[in-house]
Design an enzyme around this catalytic site. Structure first.
Site, PDB file in Angstrom:
ATOM      1  N   ALA A   1      60.366  -0.945  18.903  1.00 40.63           N
ATOM      2  CA  ALA A   1      61.079  -0.710  20.147  1.00 40.63           C
ATOM      3  C   ALA A   1      62.593  -1.185  20.281  1.00 40.63           C
ATOM      4  O   ALA A   1      62.969  -1.211  21.496  1.00 40.63           O
ATOM      5  CB  ALA A   1      60.111  -1.469  21.475  1.00 40.63           C
ATOM      6  N   SER A   2      63.140  -1.154  19.276  1.00 35.92           N
ATOM      7  CA  SER A   2      64.566  -1.425  19.329  1.00 35.92           C
ATOM      8  C   SER A   2      65.367  -0.220  19.881  1.00 35.92           C
ATOM      9  O   SER A   2      66.502  -0.464  20.123  1.00 35.92           O
ATOM     10  CB  SER A   2      65.132  -2.107  17.891  1.00 35.92           C
ATOM     11  OG  SER A   2      64.743  -1.387  16.846  1.00 35.92           O
ATOM     12  N   ARG A   3      64.910   1.106  19.631  1.00 35.92           N
ATOM     13  CA  ARG A   3      65.724   2.140  20.047  1.00 35.92           C
ATOM     14  C   ARG A   3      64.454   3.413  19.937  1.00 35.92           C
ATOM     15  O   ARG A   3      63.225   3.158  20.008  1.00 35.92           O
ATOM     16  CB  ARG A   3      66.454   2.636  18.892  1.00 35.92           C
ATOM     17  CG  ARG A   3      66.033   2.635  17.432  1.00 35.92           C
ATOM     18  CD  ARG A   3      67.087   2.796  16.449  1.00 35.92           C
ATOM     19  NE  ARG A   3      66.715   2.385  15.107  1.00 35.92           N
ATOM     20  CZ  ARG A   3      66.312   3.309  14.471  1.00 35.92           C
ATOM     21  NH1 ARG A   3      66.396   4.646  14.785  1.00 35.92           N
ATOM     22  NH2 ARG A   3      65.944   2.983  13.171  1.00 35.92           N
TER      23      ARG A   3
ATOM     24  N   ASN B   1      53.647   2.370  17.577  1.00 36.30           N
ATOM     25  CA  ASN B   1      54.612   3.189  17.682  1.00 36.30           C
ATOM     26  C   ASN B   1      55.851   3.432  16.495  1.00 36.30           C
ATOM     27  O   ASN B   1      56.343   4.255  16.329  1.00 36.30           O
ATOM     28  CB  ASN B   1      55.649   2.871  18.920  1.00 36.30           C
ATOM     29  CG  ASN B   1      56.952   3.780  18.976  1.00 36.30           C
ATOM     30  OD1 ASN B   1      56.883   4.948  19.201  1.00 36.30           O
ATOM     31  ND2 ASN B   1      57.985   3.177  18.776  1.00 36.30           N
TER      32      ASN B   1
ATOM     33  N   SER C   1      51.741  12.525  16.412  1.00 43.17           N
ATOM     34  CA  SER C   1      52.743  13.845  16.483  1.00 43.17           C
ATOM     35  C   SER C   1      52.409  15.003  16.605  1.00 43.17           C
ATOM     36  O   SER C   1      50.936  15.059  16.029  1.00 43.17           O
ATOM     37  CB  SER C   1      53.995  13.746  15.334  1.00 43.17           C
ATOM     38  OG  SER C   1      54.250  14.723  15.314  1.00 43.17           O
TER      39      SER C   1
ATOM     40  N   TYR D   1      54.415  12.985   6.326  1.00 42.28           N
ATOM     41  CA  TYR D   1      54.476  12.518   7.739  1.00 42.28           C
ATOM     42  C   TYR D   1      53.094  13.065   8.617  1.00 42.28           C
ATOM     43  O   TYR D   1      52.632  12.276   9.224  1.00 42.28           O
ATOM     44  CB  TYR D   1      55.812  13.189   8.498  1.00 42.28           C
ATOM     45  CG  TYR D   1      56.033  12.647   9.923  1.00 42.28           C
ATOM     46  CD1 TYR D   1      56.514  11.275  10.169  1.00 42.28           C
ATOM     47  CD2 TYR D   1      55.983  13.794  10.855  1.00 42.28           C
ATOM     48  CE1 TYR D   1      56.825  11.061  11.384  1.00 42.28           C
ATOM     49  CE2 TYR D   1      56.186  13.479  12.377  1.00 42.28           C
ATOM     50  CZ  TYR D   1      56.727  12.177  12.424  1.00 42.28           C
ATOM     51  OH  TYR D   1      56.763  11.837  13.940  1.00 42.28           O
TER      52      TYR D   1
ATOM     53  N   ALA E   1      50.334  14.270   7.298  1.00 43.36           N
ATOM     54  CA  ALA E   1      49.185  13.273   6.946  1.00 43.36           C
ATOM     55  C   ALA E   1      49.095  11.901   7.548  1.00 43.36           C
ATOM     56  O   ALA E   1      48.091  11.596   7.868  1.00 43.36           O
ATOM     57  CB  ALA E   1      49.339  12.980   5.139  1.00 43.36           C
TER      58      ALA E   1
ATOM     59  N   LYS F   1      50.263  11.493  10.509  1.00 46.77           N
ATOM     60  CA  LYS F   1      49.992  11.398  12.004  1.00 46.77           C
ATOM     61  C   LYS F   1      48.788  11.934  12.233  1.00 46.77           C
ATOM     62  O   LYS F   1      48.004  11.469  13.243  1.00 46.77           O
ATOM     63  CB  LYS F   1      51.137  12.096  12.398  1.00 46.77           C
ATOM     64  CG  LYS F   1      52.379  11.541  12.592  1.00 46.77           C
ATOM     65  CD  LYS F   1      52.461  10.417  13.367  1.00 46.77           C
ATOM     66  CE  LYS F   1      53.994   9.842  13.271  1.00 46.77           C
ATOM     67  NZ  LYS F   1      54.145   8.646  14.014  1.00 46.77           N
TER      68      LYS F   1
ATOM     69  N   ILE G   1      61.104  15.185  20.902  1.00 43.55           N
ATOM     70  CA  ILE G   1      61.717  14.327  21.863  1.00 43.55           C
ATOM     71  C   ILE G   1      63.172  13.919  21.256  1.00 43.55           C
ATOM     72  O   ILE G   1      63.146  13.697  20.157  1.00 43.55           O
ATOM     73  CB  ILE G   1      60.733  13.044  21.903  1.00 43.55           C
ATOM     74  CG1 ILE G   1      59.191  13.434  21.950  1.00 43.55           C
ATOM     75  CG2 ILE G   1      61.459  12.045  22.640  1.00 43.55           C
ATOM     76  CD1 ILE G   1      58.899  14.062  23.328  1.00 43.55           C
TER      77      ILE G   1
HETATM   78  P1  NAP Z   1      63.504   6.084  15.965  1.00 40.78           P
HETATM   79  O1  NAP Z   1      64.434   6.394  16.995  1.00 40.78           O
HETATM   80  O2  NAP Z   1      63.690   6.134  14.468  1.00 40.78           O
HETATM   81  O3  NAP Z   1      62.936   4.586  15.972  1.00 40.78           O
HETATM   82  C1  NAP Z   1      62.089   4.144  15.355  1.00 40.78           C
HETATM   83  C2  NAP Z   1      61.637   2.600  15.539  1.00 40.78           C
HETATM   84  O4  NAP Z   1      60.879   2.123  14.701  1.00 40.78           O
HETATM   85  C3  NAP Z   1      62.841   1.736  15.475  1.00 40.78           C
HETATM   86  O5  NAP Z   1      62.564   0.581  16.634  1.00 40.78           O
HETATM   87  C4  NAP Z   1      62.770   0.959  14.049  1.00 40.78           C
HETATM   88  O6  NAP Z   1      63.220  -0.385  13.976  1.00 40.78           O
HETATM   89  C5  NAP Z   1      61.203   0.661  14.266  1.00 40.78           C
HETATM   90  N1  NAP Z   1      60.580   0.863  12.687  1.00 40.78           N
HETATM   91  C6  NAP Z   1      60.907   1.441  11.466  1.00 40.78           C
HETATM   92  N2  NAP Z   1      60.345   1.309  10.453  1.00 40.78           N
HETATM   93  C7  NAP Z   1      59.401   0.020  10.821  1.00 40.78           C
HETATM   94  C8  NAP Z   1      58.956  -0.963  10.323  1.00 40.78           C
HETATM   95  N3  NAP Z   1      58.348  -0.913   8.934  1.00 40.78           N
HETATM   96  N4  NAP Z   1      58.299  -2.066  11.003  1.00 40.78           N
HETATM   97  C9  NAP Z   1      58.638  -2.230  12.394  1.00 40.78           C
HETATM   98  N5  NAP Z   1      59.329  -1.396  12.820  1.00 40.78           N
HETATM   99  C10 NAP Z   1      59.904   0.041  12.261  1.00 40.78           C
HETATM  100  O7  NAP Z   1      62.062   6.898  16.232  1.00 40.78           O
HETATM  101  P2  NAP Z   1      61.706   7.530  17.302  1.00 40.78           P
HETATM  102  O8  NAP Z   1      62.073   8.836  17.450  1.00 40.78           O
HETATM  103  O9  NAP Z   1      61.632   6.662  18.548  1.00 40.78           O
HETATM  104  O10 NAP Z   1      60.028   7.518  17.137  1.00 40.78           O
HETATM  105  C11 NAP Z   1      58.969   6.600  17.410  1.00 40.78           C
HETATM  106  C12 NAP Z   1      57.664   7.154  17.020  1.00 40.78           C
HETATM  107  O11 NAP Z   1      57.397   8.408  17.711  1.00 40.78           O
HETATM  108  C13 NAP Z   1      57.676   7.196  15.670  1.00 40.78           C
HETATM  109  O12 NAP Z   1      55.987   6.973  15.281  1.00 40.78           O
HETATM  110  C14 NAP Z   1      57.593   8.767  15.424  1.00 40.78           C
HETATM  111  O13 NAP Z   1      56.825   9.257  14.216  1.00 40.78           O
HETATM  112  C15 NAP Z   1      56.777   9.221  16.888  1.00 40.78           C
HETATM  113  N6  NAP Z   1      57.398  10.462  17.048  1.00 40.78           N
HETATM  114  C16 NAP Z   1      58.600  10.940  17.375  1.00 40.78           C
HETATM  115  C17 NAP Z   1      59.033  12.098  17.819  1.00 40.78           C
HETATM  116  C18 NAP Z   1      60.413  12.598  18.113  1.00 40.78           C
HETATM  117  O14 NAP Z   1      60.695  13.937  18.306  1.00 40.78           O
HETATM  118  N7  NAP Z   1      61.374  11.617  18.009  1.00 40.78           N
HETATM  119  C19 NAP Z   1      57.951  13.263  17.735  1.00 40.78           C
HETATM  120  C20 NAP Z   1      56.812  12.820  17.415  1.00 40.78           C
HETATM  121  C21 NAP Z   1      56.435  11.546  17.383  1.00 40.78           C
HETATM  122  P3  NAP Z   1      64.811  -0.661  13.518  1.00 40.78           P
HETATM  123  O15 NAP Z   1      65.657  -0.056  14.649  1.00 40.78           O
HETATM  124  O16 NAP Z   1      65.078  -2.097  13.046  1.00 40.78           O
HETATM  125  O17 NAP Z   1      65.003   0.298  12.286  1.00 40.78           O
END
Ligand code: NAP
Length: 249
Positions: free
Chosen positions: A14-16, A92, A144, A157, A159, A161, A190
């Site tokens: 949840a840092s971003r 997440n 996803s 990815y 697999a 999800k 998103i």
């Molecule tokens: P993002 O902007 O890349 O952020 C990913 C987050 O996960 C960051 O806070 C990151 O921390 C953290 N993270 C990554 N690897 C980690 C680990 N090993 N342990 C703990 N934290 C970890 O991704 P997002 O777009 O917000 O996606 C969030 C979720 O939604 C994911 O599961 C993604 O697959 C799913 N999703 C996203 C979309 C989309 O369109 N964006 C669509 C479908 C599903 P750091 O900041 O420290 O790296």
């Protein structure tokens, strides 16, 4: 209306992005927030301070690798020590390592499966004791639509999800009698850092296929999580809610 007043939510990654959006909406609704991140130490610290100042809830960020089983166990214990309990878990944290199978390395496969799917097992198992003791809990797994449809260049990815959806349904069956619910969210396209790296043409192609003709916001996903975390959804478990502007029906 404070839909999560007095609850404690543990949100991974949840840092971003989406996780950050969920933390904000949950804090606004009265939930204390424990959140994790992989490497964004400064961002996480700033977010922790901003959120607690803005909403007057307890907020704490933990650097913890969701893919690491022992780290997940230690994290859950620490969150219970710091917050007293855990009411909501959101799995997440997630990554992509996209490439066609022909070029995919074993490392790219393992990294995605471990960060996206094994992490879900790790954190759910780590929080289980607390949920069973409380005879209450809501687990939300961030899947996803790619887990439903598949996607060329994303076999690892997709697999991971799809695996999260099978895990979600199994948890709903195992834990329902203890009043612990487990649901998945399947976001479509998103607008976050994860999708910002896509080139403009690919983005346009995605958006053309979406009936609502726009990418989703982190709030769109967070509001669906709010419903599943809150007492508004006490008879909903084992479901996958697509938050995708109608892209997948
Ligand atoms: P993002 O902007 O890349 O952020 C990913 C987050 O996960 C960051 O806070 C990151 O921390 C953290 N993270 C990554 N690897 C980690 C680990 N090993 N342990 C703990 N934290 C970890 O991704 P997002 O777009 O917000 O996606 C969030 C979720 O939604 C994911 O599961 C993604 O697959 C799913 N999703 C996203 C979309 C989309 O369109 N964006 C669509 C479908 C599903 P750091 O900041 O420290 O790296």
């Amino acid at each position: 209306m404070y839909m999560l007043k007095g609850k404690t939510s543990l949100i991974t990654g949840a840092s971003r992005g989406i996780g950050k959006g969920i933390a904000e909406v949950f804090a606004k609704n009265g939930s204390n927030i424990a959140f994790t991140f992989a490497s964004s130490v400064e961002k996480a610290k700033a977010f922790e301070e901003e959120l607690s100042a803005k909403y007057g809830v307890k907020v704490k960020g933990y650097q913890s690798d969701a893919a690491d089983y022992n780290a997940a166990m230690a994290l859950a214990d620490q969150v219970v020590a710091d917050f007293g309990s855990i009411d909501v878990l959101i799995n997440n944290a997630g990554i992509t390592r996209d490439t066609l199978l022909m070029r995919m390395s074993e490392e790219q496969w393992d990294e995605v499966i471990n960060t996206n799917l094994k992490s879900t097992f790790n954190l759910t198992k780590a929080c289980l004791k607390t949920f069973l003791k409380n005879r209450a809990g809501s687990i939300i797994n961030m899947s996803s639509i790619v887990g439903l449809t598949g996607n060329a260049g994303q076999s690892n990815y997709a697999a991971s999800k799809a695996g999260m959806i099978g895990f979600t349904k199994s948890m709903a069956k195992e834990l329902g009698s203890r009043n612990v619910r487990c649901n998945a969210i399947a976001p479509g396209f998103i607008e976050t850092e994860m999708t910002a790296s896509l080139d403009a043409d690919v983005k346009k192609q995605w958006i053309d296929t979406i009936p609502l003709k726009r990418g989703g916001s982190t709030d769109d996903v967070a509001n669906a999580c709010l419903f599943l975390a809150s007492d508004m959804s006490t008879y909903v478990t084992g479901q996958t809610l697509n938050v995708c502007g109608g892209m997948v029906m």
